[in-house]
Scaffold this active site. Structure first.
Site, PDB file in Angstrom:
ATOM      1  N   ASP A   1      23.217  48.445  33.896  1.00 38.18           N
ATOM      2  CA  ASP A   1      24.638  48.089  33.862  1.00 38.18           C
ATOM      3  C   ASP A   1      25.521  48.722  34.951  1.00 38.18           C
ATOM      4  O   ASP A   1      25.380  49.912  35.226  1.00 38.18           O
ATOM      5  CB  ASP A   1      25.267  48.538  32.540  1.00 38.18           C
TER       6      ASP A   1
ATOM      7  N   GLU B   1      27.088  44.792  23.160  1.00 39.81           N
ATOM      8  CA  GLU B   1      27.075  45.921  24.095  1.00 39.81           C
ATOM      9  C   GLU B   1      28.133  45.701  25.177  1.00 39.81           C
ATOM     10  O   GLU B   1      28.561  44.571  25.431  1.00 39.81           O
ATOM     11  CB  GLU B   1      25.697  46.043  24.767  1.00 39.81           C
TER      12      GLU B   1
HETATM   13  C1  FRU Z   1      23.193  47.547  28.017  1.00 37.00           C
HETATM   14  C2  FRU Z   1      22.805  48.922  27.532  1.00 37.00           C
HETATM   15  C3  FRU Z   1      24.019  49.641  27.021  1.00 37.00           C
HETATM   16  C4  FRU Z   1      23.628  51.086  27.179  1.00 37.00           C
HETATM   17  C5  FRU Z   1      22.827  51.048  28.452  1.00 37.00           C
HETATM   18  C6  FRU Z   1      21.715  52.049  28.491  1.00 37.00           C
HETATM   19  O1  FRU Z   1      22.381  47.019  28.992  1.00 37.00           O
HETATM   20  O2  FRU Z   1      21.820  48.808  26.531  1.00 37.00           O
HETATM   21  O3  FRU Z   1      24.401  49.301  25.709  1.00 37.00           O
HETATM   22  O4  FRU Z   1      24.741  51.923  27.287  1.00 37.00           O
HETATM   23  O5  FRU Z   1      22.295  49.756  28.565  1.00 37.00           O
HETATM   24  O6  FRU Z   1      21.096  52.073  29.749  1.00 37.00           O
END
Ligand code: FRU
Length: 720
Positions: free
Chosen positions: A42, A252
Site C-alpha cells: 500500500d 482496509e
Molecule cells: C492492505 C493491508 C492493510 C495493512 C497492510 C499491511 O493491503 O492489508 O490493511 O495495513 O496491508 O501491509
C-alpha cells in the site's frame, strides 16, 4: 602500465553502463513508481509539503514477498520523477529475532499549528525570536506479532493492532516514535474482540471545528470508526459507519475527503474510499467508494449511493428466482445436461458448501451438488430482451469463460452467460466467494432480440461451482457497490493531504492480494498506479467519483508518434506502426463513433503469431469498456486453482449511438490503465508480455466504426 586516461575511460564506461542499466529489467515500469528492490504494497502517508509530494509505502526491506513491514519513502516535486529516500519507519525485532512491531498502513499530516508539541527550535530570526520546526506526523497501525511489554509499560497482546504516531522535524527524512504509543490501543469496548483487525488510520485536519479527524477500519466487521483529536495523541470516538455495499472479506485502507461537485464551490460532498479484500469486483482485492456528507463527527452516505442487496429495483420483472425447490429445471422450462440433468434449484441452506450467503428467499441454482466434481450445463428458456438491464445474484469460484478455450480440452469455465444469436455476449463467473453479490449486464444493444442464459460448469477442480439467484429484468442496474476501478489491480488507494480543498490526488497499489506475491518481476515486486486526479461529476443525475492521470505526466510524452483520422475504420485489424521502445510504453488515445460494427479498440503488445495480445476496446452493444488479458503474456506464475489472474474486465459505460467516445490508454511494460473521457469507466490491469510482443493494431468487429481518431505519444522513462 595502464594510463590514466584509460583508467578514466574504463571508470566512465562502467558508470555509464550502471546508469544505463538502472530500471531496465524485464517488466520494469518506466513511468510508474517501483521500489529499487524488494516487496511493496500500500501507498502510505501521502502528504504534500514544502513543494514535495511524499510517498511512503508498505515495504519489506528483506525480501520480495510480504513481511517485516516498514515504511519505505520517496519524494517527488511533480508526481512523475521520484527520488528514493531511506526507510522512514523500520520493522522492529527483539534480540531473539521475534518481530515486535511492524508499521502497517496509515497517513501523514503536517502539524503547522504544533498541536502535538513535537516542534523543536531550529534557529533564531533577525530579531532573536526562536524559530521552530514544523513537525510532519505519521499516523499508522502498529501491528505487534509478538506479545511483550513495551519500554513505556504498555502491555501488548499477540497479534494486536493499535494506532500509533511518529514525528519528523526534518521534512520526513528521519522519524521518532511518540513515547506514549499507541495512541489508540484497542477498538471500543463493544468491538473488544476485534483487537487484531483494527487498522489503517487516515487522518486529516477538519478546519470548521479545528480538529484532527481519523477514520480507521474494523476490517472484519466492515465498520469504519471516526475519531477526533486536538493533538493527534488523545482521540475520542465520534461515530461509526458501515457495513454498506461490498462487504465480503475485509475492509482496509479507508479514506474520507471532500470535493466540490462539478467544480462548484457551493456544493461540496464527502467521499469514503475503501479497499475490500477479498470480495473485489474481479477476485480478491478491489476498491469502492461511497458519496455522502460529513459534519465533523459523522459520515452520512447519500441514500442513492448505498444499495440494499435485498431490494429489487421498482418496476423490475423477475425472470427466475429459483424458489421452486421441489421442481426440476425441466419443469421450470429450463434444460439441464450432464450431472445436472433431472435436478432443479436447491435449498441454499442445505447446499453442503461453506456458508452460502446473500441469496434471496430459499432456493438457488447451484452447481455444487455432490462436491465440485459435478459438471454439465443448465440452460434457460428463450426470452425477448425488453428492458435495458439484466441483473442477478452470483457467487462461486473464479473460472471465467474464455472464448479461445471454450469447447476445447483446455476449457475450464464455470460461468453464467447470456447467449444472443448463437454468441455469448455477456458472461460472469464467481469472485471466489460463497457470498452472492449483484452483477448486471447492459443489454440495450439487443432490444427486441431473442436470448437465453446458460450456466456452464465443465470443471471438477477446487471451488469449481457457481450459485445463481434472482435473475431480474429492469430499466436500471442493480448494483452491489460503486467500484472505483473495474480492473483487478488497483488496491489500497490513498489520497494526498496538504493540497487545497478541491484537489485530490490518489495513488493505488497496482496489484492484487490474489496473486500479487507471485508476479514474475525481480528484484522488485509491485508498482504504484499512475497518480490520478479525482473529481466529483454529475453523470446521469448521480454524483460520481471520476479520475484521470495527473496532468504532469504529460512532461514525459514524446511528440506524437502516430496520429490519424479514419472517417471509417474498416472491419478487421489495421496495423499501426509505433516504434520501439514506445510500443511498450505509450499514451494511446482513440476516439470514435458507432458505425455498423459492434466493437472497436486496440490490440497492444501482440506478437506475430497472435499467441500474445492485450485487447482494449469498447462494446457498443454491451455498452462497456473492456480489457482482455487472457493472452497478455506470462500467466504461469500462479500455480493454483482457481487461477485468479487471467480474465476480461468490463466497465459499464452507457452511451448513445451518436456519442463520440474517448479512451485514454496508458501502457507501461507491465501494466495498462484505461480511462474513458469522463474518467468514470476505469480499468487497471497488470500484464506480463514477452519483449517480442511488439505490434499495435486497431480493430473493428462486425462492421465499420465511424470517425476514428488515433493519437499516440511515447512515454519517456522517469527513471533515467
Ligand atoms: C492492505 C493491508 C492493510 C495493512 C497492510 C499491511 O493491503 O492489508 O490493511 O495495513 O496491508 O501491509
Amino acid at each position: 602500465m595502464v594510463s590514466l586516461t584509460t583508467c578514466v575511460f574504463v571508470v566512465l564506461l562502467g558508470f555509464s553502463r550502471l546508469v544505463h542499466s538502472y530500471y531496465t529489467e524485464e517488466y520494469r515500469p518506466q513511468f510508474h513508481f517501483t521500489p529499487e528492490q524488494n516487496w511493496m504494497n500500500d501507498p502510505n502517508g501521502l502528504v504534500y509539503y514544502n513543494g514535495q509530494y511524499h510517498l511512503f509505502y508498505q515495504y519489506n526491506p528483506n525480501g520480495t514477498t510480504w513481511g517485516f513491514m516498514s515504511w519505505g519513502h520517496a519524494v517527488s516535486t511533480d508526481l512523475v520523477h521520484w527520488k528514493h529516500l531511506p526507510i522512514a519507519l523500520e520493522c522492529e525485532s527483539d534480540s531473539n529475532g521475534n518481530v515486535l512491531q511492524m508499521f502497517f498502513s496509515g497517513s501523514a499530516v503536517v502539524d503547522v499549528n504544533n498541536t502535538t508539541g513535537f516542534a523543536v527550535p531550529v534557529g533564531k530570526d533577525r530579531r532573536g525570536h526562536v524559530i521552530y520546526s514544523t513537525p510532519m506526523v505519521a499516523i499508522y497501525t502498529s501491528n505487534y506479532p509478538t506479545a511483550h511489554t513495551q519500554s513505556n509499560g504498555v502491555v501488548i497482546r499477540e497479534g494486536q493492532q493499535s494506532q500509533s504516531i511518529a514525528f519528523s522535524n526534518d521534512d520526513g527524512l528521519t522519524w521518532t516514535q511518540y513515547e506514549g504509543n499507541p495512541v489508540i490501543e484497542s477498538p471500543p469496548a463493544q468491538y473488544a474482540d476485534q483487537y487484531q483487525q483494527f487498522r489503517d488510520p487516515f487522518v486529516f485536519w477538519y478546519a470548521p471545528t479545528s480538529k484532527w479527524i481519523m477514520v480507521a477500519s474494523l476490517a472484519m466487521e466492515h465498520i469504519l470508526l471516526i475519531y477526533s483529536s486536538d493533538n493527534l495523541k488523545n482521540w475520542t470516538l465520534q461515530s461509526q459507519f458501515g457495513p454498506e455495499n461490498a462487504r465480503f472479506g475485509q475492509w482496509e485502507c479507508p479514506s474520507l475527503f471532500p470535493l466540490y461537485v462539478d467544480g462548484n464551490t457551493k456544493t461540496q460532498k464527502w467521499v469514503v474510499l475503501l479497499g475490500i479484500n477479498p470480495g473485489g469486483i474481479i477476485t480478491a482485492s478491489g476498491t469502492q467508494y461511497i458519496v455522502g456528507s460529513f459534519n465533523g463527527t459523522t459520515f452520512v452516505p447519500d441514500p442513492s449511493d448505498v444499495y440494499d442487496p435485498t431490494q429489487i429495483p421498482a418496476g423490475s420483472a423477475v425472470f427466475q428466482d429459483f424458489e421452486s425447490i421441489s421442481s426440476s429445471f425441466e419443469e421450470l422450462g429450463w434444460n439441464a445436461t450432464g450431472d445436472f440433468s433431472g435436478l432443479g434449484p436447491q435449498n441454499a441452506s442445505t447446499v453442503q458448501v461453506w456458508n452460502i450467503m446473500g441469496y434471496l428467499g430459499t432456493g438457488v441454482l447451484t452447481t455444487y451438488l455432490f462436491g465440485d466434481i459435478a459438471t454439465g450445463t443448465i440452460t434457460s428458456p428463450t426470452f425477448t430482451i425488453t428492458k435495458q438491464y439484466i441483473s442477478f445474484l452470483i457467487a462461486g469460484g473464479y473460472y471465467p469463460y474464455n472464448p479461445a478455450t471454450a469447447g476445447t480440452p483446455n476449457d475450464n469455465q464455470v460461468s453464467f452467460s447470456l447467449v444472443i444469436g448463437g454468441q455469448i455476449v455477456h458472461s460472469q463467473t464467481g469472485t471466489d466467494t460463497e457470498d452472492l453479490v449483484w452483477r448486471n449486464w447492459n443489454v440495450a444493444g439487443w432490444m427486441g432480440q431473442q436470448a437465453y442464459f446458460v450456466v456452464t460448469d465443465v470443471n471438477t477442480g477446487p471451488f469449481a461451482h457457481l450459485h445463481v439467484d434472482e435473475i431480474i429484468f429492469s430499466d436500471s442496474p442493480k448494483d452491489e457497490a460503486n467500484w472505483f476501478d473495474f480492473g483487478p489491480d488497483l488496491y489500497a488507494a490513498a489520497t494526498y493531504n496538504g493540497l487545497d480543498n478541491n484537489h485530490r490526488t490518489v495513488i493505488g497499489w497496482m496489484n492484487n492480494w490474489g496473486y500479487g506475491q507471485n508476479i514474475p518481476t525481480s528484484p522488485w515486486r509491485s508498482a504504484m498506479s499512475v497518480p490520478r486526479t479525482l473529481a466529483l461529476k454529475t453523470i446521469n443525475n448521480k454524483v460520481r467519483l471520476v479520475q484521470q492521470p495527473v496532468s504532469s505526466l504529460s512532461s514525459l510524452y514524446t511528440s506524437p508518434l502516430y496520429s490519424h483520422q479514419f472517417s471509417s475504420l474498416r472491419a478487421g485489424e489495421t496495423a499501426i506502426n509505433v516504434p520501439a521502445p514506445y510500443n511498450a510504453r505509450m499514451k494511446f488515445t482513440v476516439q470514435f463513433t458507432r458505425g455498423s460494427g459492434t466493437q472497436v479498440g486496440v490490440i497492444l503488445r501482440s506478437n506475430t503469431t497472435d499467441t500474445q495480445e492485450t485487447v482494449v476496446g469498447y462494446d457498443f452493444l454491451g455498452q462497456n469498456v473492456f480489457v482482455d488479458r487472457f493472452k497478455s503474456g506470462d500467466n504461469s506464475f500462479v500455480d493454483w486453482q482457481p487461477n485468479p489472474y487471467p480474465g476480461r474486465f468490463i466497465a459499464t459505460l452507457p452511451t448513445k449511438s451518436t456519442d463520440c467516445i474517448t479512451l485514454n490508454i496508458f501502457l507501461d511494460w507491465s501494466s495498462v490503465e484505461v480511462f474513458d473521457g469522463q474518467g468514470q469507466a476505469v480499468i487497471t490491469s497488470q500484464i506480463f508480455p514477452l519483449d517480442d510482443s511488439a505490434q499495435v493494431k486497431l480493430f473493428s468487429v462486425g462492421g465499420t466504426t465511424k470517425s476514428v481518431t488515433v493519437s499516440v505519444n511515447g512515454i519517456k522513462s522517469a527513471w533515467t
